[in-house]
Design a protein around this motif. Structure first.
Motif, PDB file in Angstrom:
ATOM      1  N   GLY A   9       0.978  -1.163  -0.013  1.00 49.93           N
ATOM      2  CA  GLY A   9      -0.214  -0.060   0.245  1.00 49.93           C
ATOM      3  C   GLY A   9       1.281   1.648  -0.078  1.00 49.93           C
ATOM      4  N   VAL A  10       1.864   1.308   0.708  1.00 53.28           N
ATOM      5  CA  VAL A  10       2.716   2.201   0.913  1.00 53.28           C
ATOM      6  C   VAL A  10       3.086   2.587  -0.531  1.00 53.28           C
ATOM      7  CG1 VAL A  10       4.769   3.572   1.730  1.00 53.28           C
ATOM      8  CG2 VAL A  10       3.139   2.832   2.829  1.00 53.28           C
ATOM      9  N   GLN A  11       4.030   1.360  -0.587  1.00 57.28           N
ATOM     10  CA  GLN A  11       4.780   1.499  -2.370  1.00 57.28           C
ATOM     11  C   GLN A  11       3.402   1.703  -3.111  1.00 57.28           C
ATOM     12  OE1 GLN A  11       7.962   1.158  -3.109  1.00 57.28           O
ATOM     13  NE2 GLN A  11       7.993   0.741  -0.842  1.00 57.28           N
ATOM     14  N   LYS A  12       2.388   1.945  -3.678  1.00 56.64           N
ATOM     15  CA  LYS A  12       1.496   2.465  -4.766  1.00 56.64           C
ATOM     16  C   LYS A  12       1.263   3.704  -4.239  1.00 56.64           C
ATOM     17  CE  LYS A  12      -1.145  -2.210  -5.389  1.00 56.64           C
ATOM     18  NZ  LYS A  12      -2.553  -2.931  -4.597  1.00 56.64           N
ATOM     19  N   THR A  13       1.027   4.478  -2.839  1.00 56.99           N
ATOM     20  CA  THR A  13       0.821   5.502  -3.071  1.00 56.99           C
ATOM     21  C   THR A  13       2.350   6.488  -3.251  1.00 56.99           C
ATOM     22  OG1 THR A  13      -1.249   5.542  -1.242  1.00 56.99           O
ATOM     23  CG2 THR A  13       0.815   7.183  -1.289  1.00 56.99           C
ATOM     24  N   ILE A  14       3.596   5.793  -3.216  1.00 55.09           N
ATOM     25  CA  ILE A  14       4.826   6.831  -3.464  1.00 55.09           C
ATOM     26  C   ILE A  14       4.811   6.779  -4.546  1.00 55.09           C
ATOM     27  CG2 ILE A  14       7.150   5.901  -3.503  1.00 55.09           C
ATOM     28  CD1 ILE A  14       7.135   4.887  -0.604  1.00 55.09           C
ATOM     29  N   ALA A  15       4.063   5.370  -5.556  1.00 53.26           N
ATOM     30  CA  ALA A  15       4.107   5.586  -6.240  1.00 53.26           C
ATOM     31  C   ALA A  15       3.390   6.637  -7.480  1.00 53.26           C
ATOM     32  CB  ALA A  15       3.684   4.295  -7.430  1.00 53.26           C
ATOM     33  N   ALA A  16       2.307   7.106  -7.075  1.00 48.99           N
ATOM     34  CA  ALA A  16       1.129   7.688  -7.330  1.00 48.99           C
ATOM     35  C   ALA A  16       1.751   8.880  -7.144  1.00 48.99           C
ATOM     36  CB  ALA A  16       0.079   6.970  -6.769  1.00 48.99           C
ATOM     37  N   MET A  17       2.446   9.744  -5.538  1.00 49.66           N
ATOM     38  CA  MET A  17       3.334  10.691  -5.375  1.00 49.66           C
ATOM     39  C   MET A  17       3.861  10.845  -6.884  1.00 49.66           C
ATOM     40  SD  MET A  17       1.040  12.579  -3.291  1.00 49.66           S
ATOM     41  CE  MET A  17       2.411  13.574  -3.959  1.00 49.66           C
ATOM     42  N   GLU A  18       5.048   9.972  -7.186  1.00 55.71           N
ATOM     43  CA  GLU A  18       5.615  10.127  -8.083  1.00 55.71           C
ATOM     44  C   GLU A  18       5.376  10.126  -9.623  1.00 55.71           C
ATOM     45  OE1 GLU A  18       7.692   6.453  -7.663  1.00 55.71           O
ATOM     46  OE2 GLU A  18       9.711   7.586  -5.689  1.00 55.71           O
ATOM     47  N   GLN A  19       4.357  10.233  -9.477  1.00 48.25           N
ATOM     48  CA  GLN A  19       3.299  10.217 -10.922  1.00 48.25           C
ATOM     49  C   GLN A  19       3.213  11.156 -10.992  1.00 48.25           C
ATOM     50  OE1 GLN A  19       0.370   7.156 -11.999  1.00 48.25           O
ATOM     51  NE2 GLN A  19       2.188   5.793 -12.285  1.00 48.25           N
ATOM     52  N   LEU A  20       2.349  11.738  -9.917  1.00 43.48           N
ATOM     53  CA  LEU A  20       2.299  13.345  -9.941  1.00 43.48           C
ATOM     54  C   LEU A  20       3.001  14.651  -9.843  1.00 43.48           C
ATOM     55  CD1 LEU A  20      -0.575  14.681  -9.489  1.00 43.48           C
ATOM     56  CD2 LEU A  20       0.062  14.876  -7.224  1.00 43.48           C
ATOM     57  N   LEU A  21       4.389  13.867  -9.106  1.00 45.65           N
ATOM     58  CA  LEU A  21       5.264  15.438  -8.960  1.00 45.65           C
ATOM     59  C   LEU A  21       6.123  15.308 -10.406  1.00 45.65           C
ATOM     60  CD1 LEU A  21       7.292  14.222  -5.917  1.00 45.65           C
ATOM     61  CD2 LEU A  21       6.430  16.470  -6.595  1.00 45.65           C
ATOM     62  N   ALA A  22       5.842  13.709 -10.699  1.00 51.52           N
ATOM     63  CA  ALA A  22       6.228  13.791 -12.702  1.00 51.52           C
ATOM     64  C   ALA A  22       5.499  14.873 -13.585  1.00 51.52           C
ATOM     65  CB  ALA A  22       6.603  12.665 -13.098  1.00 51.52           C
ATOM     66  N   SER A  23       4.489  15.010 -13.033  1.00 52.55           N
ATOM     67  CA  SER A  23       4.041  15.681 -14.068  1.00 52.55           C
ATOM     68  C   SER A  23       3.831  16.937 -13.795  1.00 52.55           C
ATOM     69  CB  SER A  23       2.371  15.453 -14.370  1.00 52.55           C
ATOM     70  OG  SER A  23       1.550  16.347 -12.571  1.00 52.55           O
ATOM     71  N   GLY A  24       4.755  16.819 -13.023  1.00 55.59           N
ATOM     72  CA  GLY A  24       5.197  19.344 -12.924  1.00 55.59           C
ATOM     73  C   GLY A  24       3.949  19.806 -11.980  1.00 55.59           C
ATOM     74  N   LEU A  25       3.416  18.975 -11.694  1.00 54.27           N
ATOM     75  CA  LEU A  25       2.363  19.956 -10.337  1.00 54.27           C
ATOM     76  C   LEU A  25       1.159  20.741 -11.044  1.00 54.27           C
ATOM     77  CD1 LEU A  25       4.596  18.719  -6.933  1.00 54.27           C
ATOM     78  CD2 LEU A  25       2.285  17.848  -7.899  1.00 54.27           C
ATOM     79  N   GLY A  26       1.959  20.996 -11.996  1.00 49.28           N
ATOM     80  CA  GLY A  26       0.939  22.008 -13.152  1.00 49.28           C
ATOM     81  C   GLY A  26      -0.551  21.778 -12.315  1.00 49.28           C
ATOM     82  N   ALA A  27      -1.209  21.600 -11.885  1.00 48.10           N
ATOM     83  CA  ALA A  27      -2.683  21.720 -11.632  1.00 48.10           C
ATOM     84  C   ALA A  27      -2.610  22.247 -10.208  1.00 48.10           C
ATOM     85  CB  ALA A  27      -3.817  20.581 -11.857  1.00 48.10           C
ATOM     86  N   VAL A  28      -1.947  21.775  -8.999  1.00 53.85           N
ATOM     87  CA  VAL A  28      -1.959  21.339  -7.891  1.00 53.85           C
ATOM     88  C   VAL A  28      -1.490  23.154  -8.041  1.00 53.85           C
ATOM     89  CG1 VAL A  28      -0.900  21.120  -5.871  1.00 53.85           C
ATOM     90  CG2 VAL A  28      -1.170  19.243  -6.996  1.00 53.85           C
ATOM     91  N   THR A  29      -0.271  23.801  -8.855  1.00 51.68           N
ATOM     92  CA  THR A  29       0.497  24.926  -8.122  1.00 51.68           C
ATOM     93  C   THR A  29      -0.521  26.266  -8.719  1.00 51.68           C
ATOM     94  OG1 THR A  29       1.070  24.769 -10.193  1.00 51.68           O
ATOM     95  CG2 THR A  29       2.486  24.947  -8.391  1.00 51.68           C
TER      96      THR A  29
END
Length: 193
Positions: A9-29
């Motif tokens: 479960g932790v690994q899946k969450t980390i993978a999802a966060m890494e994908q979000l970070l790789a997208s540049g966090l554009g929508a978040v910012t």
């Protein structure tokens, strides 16, 4: 066995966060900048969702109204999930699907921010709240999972966690909420000492 499940479960969450970070966090910012602008223009934010997403809406409102990491003035943010009398009155007299939209009609004004949270992107009452918010001229922001569901068409800004698993989506949303809070604080009030 239990440790292996927990680690997965932790690994899946980390993978999802890494994908979000790789997208540049554009929508978040982009979302954080829009929220900060609304606050600087004396507008407010209305947050809503069901179940765990209701808790996330309340968490976000608490961080904005009280404080996040900086000692700063309170920011006008309401969770539309907290007034049991209003929620049950609307659900009983009209329909559960209107519990957020009727509050937005009463409390929302053009230039305010409506932030809807739905892990599937398809919660009928969240969608109706976003529809009404659009009609009234509020900026609409959605937090959801991969693909965005029907919510994608109703949001000016969509932050979609790159996973289909509800627990992982909710974990990503918790990080996104903290990022938004920190970016809003830094934008409006500068860096903490």
């Amino acid at each position: 066995m239990m440790q292996a499940v927990a680690a997965a479960g932790v690994q899946k969450t980390i993978a999802a966060m890494e994908q979000l970070l790789a997208s540049g966090l554009g929508a978040v910012t982009t979302a954080a900048a829009a929220i900060a602008k609304a606050f600087s223009d004396d507008k407010k934010m209305l947050c809503f969702g069901n179940g765990g997403s209701a808790a996330d809406a309340q968490h976000l409102a608490a961080e904005m109204v009280n404080r996040f990491m900086l000692e700063r003035p309170s920011l006008p943010c309401l969770a539309l999930t907290t007034d049991a009398s209003v929620l049950t009155s609307i659900a009983n007299d009209y329909a559960f699907g209107e519990i957020f939209s009727k509050q937005i009609k009463a409390l929302g004004a053009a230039g305010d921010v409506a932030l809807g949270i739905s892990t599937s992107g398809n919660s009928p009452n969240v969608l109706e709240g976003l529809r009404v918010a659009q009609q009234r001229g509020l900026l609409t922001i959605g937090l959801t999972g991969r693909g965005g569901g029907a919510m994608a068409a109703l949001c000016d800004i969509l932050v979609a966690a790159p996973t289909d698993e509800t627990p992982r989506i909710q974990e990503v949303h918790a990080v996104v909420i903290h990022l938004i809070c920190e970016l809003v604080d830094l934008t409006l009030f500068g860096r903490a000492k």
